[in-house]
Design a protein around this motif. Structure first.
Motif, PDB file in Angstrom:
ATOM      1  N   UNK A   1       0.983  -1.143   0.119  1.00  0.00           N
ATOM      2  CA  UNK A   1      -0.152   0.114   0.037  1.00  0.00           C
ATOM      3  C   UNK A   1       0.869   1.103  -0.065  1.00  0.00           C
TER       4      UNK A   1
ATOM      5  N   UNK B   1      -8.149  -9.042   1.420  1.00  0.00           N
ATOM      6  CA  UNK B   1      -6.965  -8.593   1.720  1.00  0.00           C
ATOM      7  C   UNK B   1      -6.925  -8.596   3.296  1.00  0.00           C
TER       8      UNK B   1
ATOM      9  N   UNK C   1      -0.752   4.510  -0.273  1.00  0.00           N
ATOM     10  CA  UNK C   1      -1.491   5.481   0.445  1.00  0.00           C
ATOM     11  C   UNK C   1      -1.434   5.383   1.716  1.00  0.00           C
TER      12      UNK C   1
ATOM     13  N   UNK D   1      -3.993   5.880   3.651  1.00  0.00           N
ATOM     14  CA  UNK D   1      -5.054   5.274   4.136  1.00  0.00           C
ATOM     15  C   UNK D   1      -5.966   4.692   2.853  1.00  0.00           C
ATOM     16  N   UNK D   2      -6.831   3.591   3.143  1.00  0.00           N
ATOM     17  CA  UNK D   2      -7.624   3.340   1.687  1.00  0.00           C
ATOM     18  C   UNK D   2      -8.459   2.365   2.171  1.00  0.00           C
ATOM     19  N   UNK D   3      -9.557   2.189   1.432  1.00  0.00           N
ATOM     20  CA  UNK D   3     -10.611   1.247   1.611  1.00  0.00           C
ATOM     21  C   UNK D   3     -10.302  -0.333   0.845  1.00  0.00           C
ATOM     22  N   UNK D   4      -9.923  -1.313   1.570  1.00  0.00           N
ATOM     23  CA  UNK D   4      -9.407  -2.522   0.908  1.00  0.00           C
ATOM     24  C   UNK D   4     -10.702  -3.578   1.044  1.00  0.00           C
ATOM     25  N   UNK D   5     -10.051  -4.457   0.208  1.00  0.00           N
ATOM     26  CA  UNK D   5     -11.190  -5.593  -0.016  1.00  0.00           C
ATOM     27  C   UNK D   5     -11.157  -6.508   1.322  1.00  0.00           C
ATOM     28  N   UNK D   6     -12.150  -7.024   1.741  1.00  0.00           N
ATOM     29  CA  UNK D   6     -12.111  -7.960   2.786  1.00  0.00           C
ATOM     30  C   UNK D   6     -11.068  -9.211   2.557  1.00  0.00           C
TER      31      UNK D   6
END
Lengths: 78, 313
Positions: free
Chosen positions: A1, A12, A3, A5-10
């Protein structure tokens, strides 16, 4: 990663296998997603290991950030 | 031959979506992995069921309104479902099923309104009015949705936006089971109507001379296709282009006979959505793209090429 912060998939999250999940939340109950069946694949969710962090201390950068770090350390040590 | 090929493609799409993912699972551990069993397998199956349902719903609606532009979402269902979902998010309704149920109710409300508009003189269903009513109700619902989104907080807005472009990240064995129990009923109704749907292509008058109970067929097909779409949109959001593109591609190969066109549209739609979802999960990993973005990015160029060949030939 790359960034901060980020929205990641479950998937991951499951692959990282977290022991604890920190949630920025003022309530005392685990977040609603903990009840969803697909989240049972995450170890922290199965064990009910949530660090519920109050927003007034953890959500605001400022002079009290030091207190926040101390508190987080103390809670992780337990 | 073409059936073997299609089934192979479908199985391949399903296998790919189980094998590939943002987390590396070695092939030797594939069958024992929690990630595969609890996350990828239900998600692949849900994508397949939803894609197949959208393909069949699109093919039947195109025959019903005799308009090649028809797709499952043209008749206002996406607007209604979107409004329901955004309302659920804005009102902070909690519980794992709050959003799908709200979306389903929204879709049913839009369905009822459009159906009522399309009924002329209380009995006869006019496909042209259905189309116009669908577009109008959809636009009205979209306006309210946009108003709510523009007044909501940033975090909620992001959720709503993702949902409006479709996504299968909420897939679990529960949602697979729900769709697998629900979808066969409208699918069977549509398949049973395949002969009258063939006849409808000749026009309503000719179809009724040839022995089709036109009014009943129109009502049945419209309701079954809409109920199928409402369930799809409830579990996965608004996934565009599958229901528009897949029936056309299937028609190029399988012709206009609905008995073979509908199963082909099911397998093709399922394969396309399973494949698109694999891309949505992997190309920007560990993040995800809304799957509707991927179906549009794949579907439109393929469609354009086919359209070009079709018009030249």
């Amino acid at each position: 990663m790359t960034a901060p912060s980020a929205q990641v998939s479950l998937e991951t999250i499951v692959a990282r296998d977290p022991h604890w999940i920190a949630v920025l939340s003022d309530s005392a109950v685990p977040p609603a997603f903990a009840k969803r069946r697909e989240w049972r694949a995450v170890r922290a969710v199965r064990d009910g290991h949530f660090l519920l962090l109050p927003g007034s201390l953890f959500g605001r950068p400022g002079p009290r950030s030091g207190d926040a770090i101390l508190q987080l350390r103390a809670r992780l040590a337990r | 031959m073409k059936w073997t090929l299609l089934v192979t493609v479908a199985v391949l799409a399903l296998l790919l979506s189980v094998v590939l993912g943002p987390a590396a699972v070695p092939l030797s551990e594939l069958l024992r992995s929690d990630i595969v069993w609890n996350l990828r397998a239900p998600r692949a199956l849900l994508a397949f069921l939803v894609g197949g349902s959208l393909g069949v719903a699109g093919a039947s609606l195109q025959a019903l309104v005799r308009n090649p532009l028809a797709d499952p979402f043209l008749l206002g269902l996406s607007g209604g479902a979107g409004l329901g979902a955004v309302l659920a998010i804005a009102l902070h309704l909690s519980g794992p099923w709050a959003l799908p149920i709200a979306a389903f109710i929204g879709a049913l409300a839009a369905l009822g309104l459009v159906y009522r508009l399309g009924l002329i003189g209380g009995a006869s269903l006019d496909p042209r009015i259905l189309l116009l009513g669908g577009v109008a109700i959809g636009a009205f619902a979209a306006a309210i949705t946009t108003a709510i989104v523009s007044l909501a907080d940033a975090a909620e807005l992001r959720n709503a936006f993702l949902w409006l472009w479709g996504g299968l990240s909420g897939a679990s064995w529960d949602s697979v089971l729900l769709v697998a129990l629900y979808a066969p009923i409208p699918l069977a109704v549509l398949l049973a109507a395949s002969r009258p749907l063939d006849l409808l292509a000749l026009g309503e008058e000719s179809a009724s001379y040839l022995g089709a109970d036109v009014e009943r067929v129109k009502r049945r097909v419209y309701l079954a296709a809409s109920l199928l779409t409402a369930a799809a949109v409830a579990v996965s959001g608004v996934i565009g282009f599958v229901g528009l593109v897949v029936p056309h591609i299937a028609r190029l190969t399988w012709g206009h006979r609905h008995r073979s066109l509908l199963p082909a549209a099911f397998l093709g739609g399922g394969a396309l959505l399973a494949f698109a979802d694999t891309l949505a999960r992997t190309v920007v990993a560990p993040r995800e793209l809304p799957v509707g973005v991927v179906t549009a990015l794949i579907g439109v160029p393929v469609f354009a090429v086919l359209l070009r060949r079709w018009t030249i030939a």
